[in-house]
Design an enzyme around this catalytic site. Structure first.
Site, short mmCIF file in Angstrom:
data_model
loop_
_atom_site.label_atom_id
_atom_site.label_comp_id
_atom_site.label_asym_id
_atom_site.label_seq_id
_atom_site.Cartn_x
_atom_site.Cartn_y
_atom_site.Cartn_z
N ASP A 49 0.82 -1.23 0.00
CA ASP A 49 0.00 0.00 0.00
C ASP A 49 0.85 1.27 0.00
O ASP A 49 0.33 2.38 0.08
CB ASP A 49 -0.95 0.01 1.21
CG ASP A 49 -0.20 -0.04 2.54
OD1 ASP A 49 1.05 -0.01 2.52
OD2 ASP A 49 -0.86 -0.09 3.59
N GLY A 50 2.17 1.11 -0.09
CA GLY A 50 3.04 2.28 -0.20
C GLY A 50 3.64 2.75 1.12
O GLY A 50 4.50 3.63 1.14
N ARG A 86 10.50 28.21 -1.00
CA ARG A 86 9.87 29.23 -1.84
C ARG A 86 8.78 30.01 -1.09
O ARG A 86 8.64 31.21 -1.24
CB ARG A 86 9.23 28.54 -3.04
CG ARG A 86 9.59 29.15 -4.34
CD ARG A 86 8.91 28.43 -5.47
NE ARG A 86 8.90 26.99 -5.29
CZ ARG A 86 9.22 26.12 -6.22
NH1 ARG A 86 9.58 26.53 -7.41
NH2 ARG A 86 9.16 24.83 -6.00
N GLN A 87 7.98 29.27 -0.31
CA GLN A 87 6.84 29.92 0.36
C GLN A 87 7.35 30.53 1.67
O GLN A 87 7.19 29.97 2.74
CB GLN A 87 5.74 28.88 0.59
CG GLN A 87 4.38 29.49 0.92
CD GLN A 87 3.69 30.17 -0.27
OE1 GLN A 87 4.00 29.87 -1.42
NE2 GLN A 87 2.80 31.11 0.00
N HIS A 110 15.61 34.08 0.44
CA HIS A 110 15.23 35.31 -0.26
C HIS A 110 14.69 36.31 0.77
O HIS A 110 15.34 37.30 1.08
CB HIS A 110 14.21 34.98 -1.34
CG HIS A 110 13.85 36.16 -2.18
ND1 HIS A 110 14.80 36.97 -2.75
CD2 HIS A 110 12.65 36.68 -2.51
CE1 HIS A 110 14.20 37.95 -3.40
NE2 HIS A 110 12.90 37.79 -3.28
N ASP A 140 17.13 36.65 -13.23
CA ASP A 140 16.16 37.48 -12.49
C ASP A 140 16.84 38.08 -11.26
O ASP A 140 17.97 37.72 -10.91
CB ASP A 140 14.92 36.67 -12.10
CG ASP A 140 15.25 35.43 -11.28
OD1 ASP A 140 16.30 35.42 -10.61
OD2 ASP A 140 14.47 34.48 -11.30
N LYS A 149 12.83 39.41 -14.60
CA LYS A 149 11.87 38.37 -15.00
C LYS A 149 10.51 38.69 -14.40
O LYS A 149 10.41 39.11 -13.25
CB LYS A 149 12.37 37.02 -14.46
CG LYS A 149 11.41 35.86 -14.64
CD LYS A 149 12.03 34.52 -14.21
CE LYS A 149 11.83 34.24 -12.74
NZ LYS A 149 12.42 32.95 -12.31
N ARG A 186 7.10 36.62 -13.56
CA ARG A 186 6.54 35.27 -13.54
C ARG A 186 5.02 35.38 -13.63
O ARG A 186 4.38 36.04 -12.81
CB ARG A 186 6.96 34.55 -12.25
CG ARG A 186 6.48 33.11 -12.20
CD ARG A 186 7.05 32.35 -11.02
NE ARG A 186 8.41 31.87 -11.21
CZ ARG A 186 8.74 30.83 -11.97
NH1 ARG A 186 7.81 30.19 -12.67
NH2 ARG A 186 9.99 30.44 -12.07
N ASP A 196 21.82 30.35 -12.07
CA ASP A 196 20.68 30.45 -11.14
C ASP A 196 20.87 29.43 -10.03
O ASP A 196 21.72 28.55 -10.14
CB ASP A 196 19.37 30.19 -11.90
CG ASP A 196 18.18 30.91 -11.27
OD1 ASP A 196 18.33 31.47 -10.16
OD2 ASP A 196 17.09 30.91 -11.88
#
Ligand code: R5P
Length: 295
Positions: free
Chosen positions: A35-36, A93-94, A128, A167, A190, A192, A217
């Protein structure tokens, strides 16, 4: 170093790190049930030992559950210290709530790692809006720079290179690599429009005439950023660009996209296993682990 090095999805790198540290390779029997769900069994007596877990957390949900379960098992078996080596650190990223209702997933992800590990070593995380990992992680977290590795590759393979960050966010990497390589550089702008839709503005670049454009990058994900910049450089009559990134995720048809855009060569660090890995990070990681060990 008196440690055992385990791997989840990055066996080659774990082998090289263990060899540099003079450490044992951890014995891990791992499979999935039909089942993983994950089955993990650790060989040997881990009580009182230092365990180093080298995990490929690119496309993070592939190995993340097993990584957390391995750490929990090691702790349960009495490991004295558990260090996570995540050469590519995901969920960076978030780093803000851009829209009402969004989760700041970089923070939640950090809490999971904090809860299971005693230290984290990674390479060039996408910092960032956070200045350092200490703003996110409460365990000691070391972010290492791969700029010298990319700079050495570019100096050797593109001695007439002109480095181009696609960017504003790429400025820190482009500048660092260019300075180490002793080559000229610039950064583009850039916009997006979506996950797979970007528009990189490429102005006339007279200083680039006759030189090799090298796009730099931190990450190649879908490849659209590098491809859009490359296509426009070629359309302006410049030489076919090289694409140099620290982490190559190459999701979907990124490789074809880059080829079709006229990219002549792609190089990445082996933070994520891929055919483009031209820069090896085991030396950097082993050094950082030894420094952490010395306290
Ligand atoms: C974004 O800020 C990053 O630095 C990269 O430019 C981005 O992740 C590349 O994504 P893609 O390859 O999907 O265009």
């Amino acid at each position: 170093m008196n440690a055992s090095v385990f791997d989840l999805g990055h066996a080659g790198l774990a082998d090289r790190i263990a060899a540099r540290l003079g450490a044992a390779r951890g014995m891990l029997d791992r499979r999935t049930f039909p089942d993983g769900e994950h089955y993990l069994r650790i060989g040997g007596d881990r009580a009182g030992h230092h365990a180093v877990v080298v995990a490929d957390l690119a496309l993070p949900d592939r190995h993340l559950t097993a990584t957390l379960l391995l750490a929990a098992t090691l702790r349960d078996l009495g490991a004295a210290r558990i260090t996570l080596v995540a050469p590519y650190l995901p969920y960076m990223r978030q780093d803000a709530r851009f829209q009402p209702g969004e989760g700041v997933t970089s923070r939640y992800f950090a809490r999971w790692i904090d809860a299971h590990f005693d230290a984290l070593v990674t390479i060039e995380p996408h910092l960032h809006r956070y200045a350092t990992l200490a703003e996110l992680y409460s365990i000691p977290a070391r972010a290492l720079s791969a700029a010298p590795l990319l700079a050495a590759w570019i100096r050797a393979e593109a001695p007439d290179g002109f480095l181009i960050g696609p960017d504003a966010e790429s400025r820190r990497w482009t500048e660092a690599v260019a300075e180490l390589a002793g080559l000229p550089w610039t950064v583009l702008e850039k916009v997006r429009h979506g996950d797979r839709a970007v528009d990189v503005a490429v102005p006339a670049l007279p200083a680039l005439a006759g030189r090799r454009p090298v796009l730099v990058d931190d990450v190649i994900s879908t490849g659209h950023t590098m491809a859009d910049a490359a296509r426009k450089l070629v359309a302006q009559g410049h030489r076919p660009p090289f694409a140099a990134a620290i982490h190559g995720l190459f999701v979907e048809d990124a490789e074809r996209l880059l080829r079709d855009a006229g990219v002549a060569r792609v190089v990445t660090c082996d933070t994520v296993p891929h055919a483009s890995n031209g820069c090896q990070v085991d030396g950097l990681l082993a050094e950082a682990l030894l420094a952490l060990d010395r306290g």
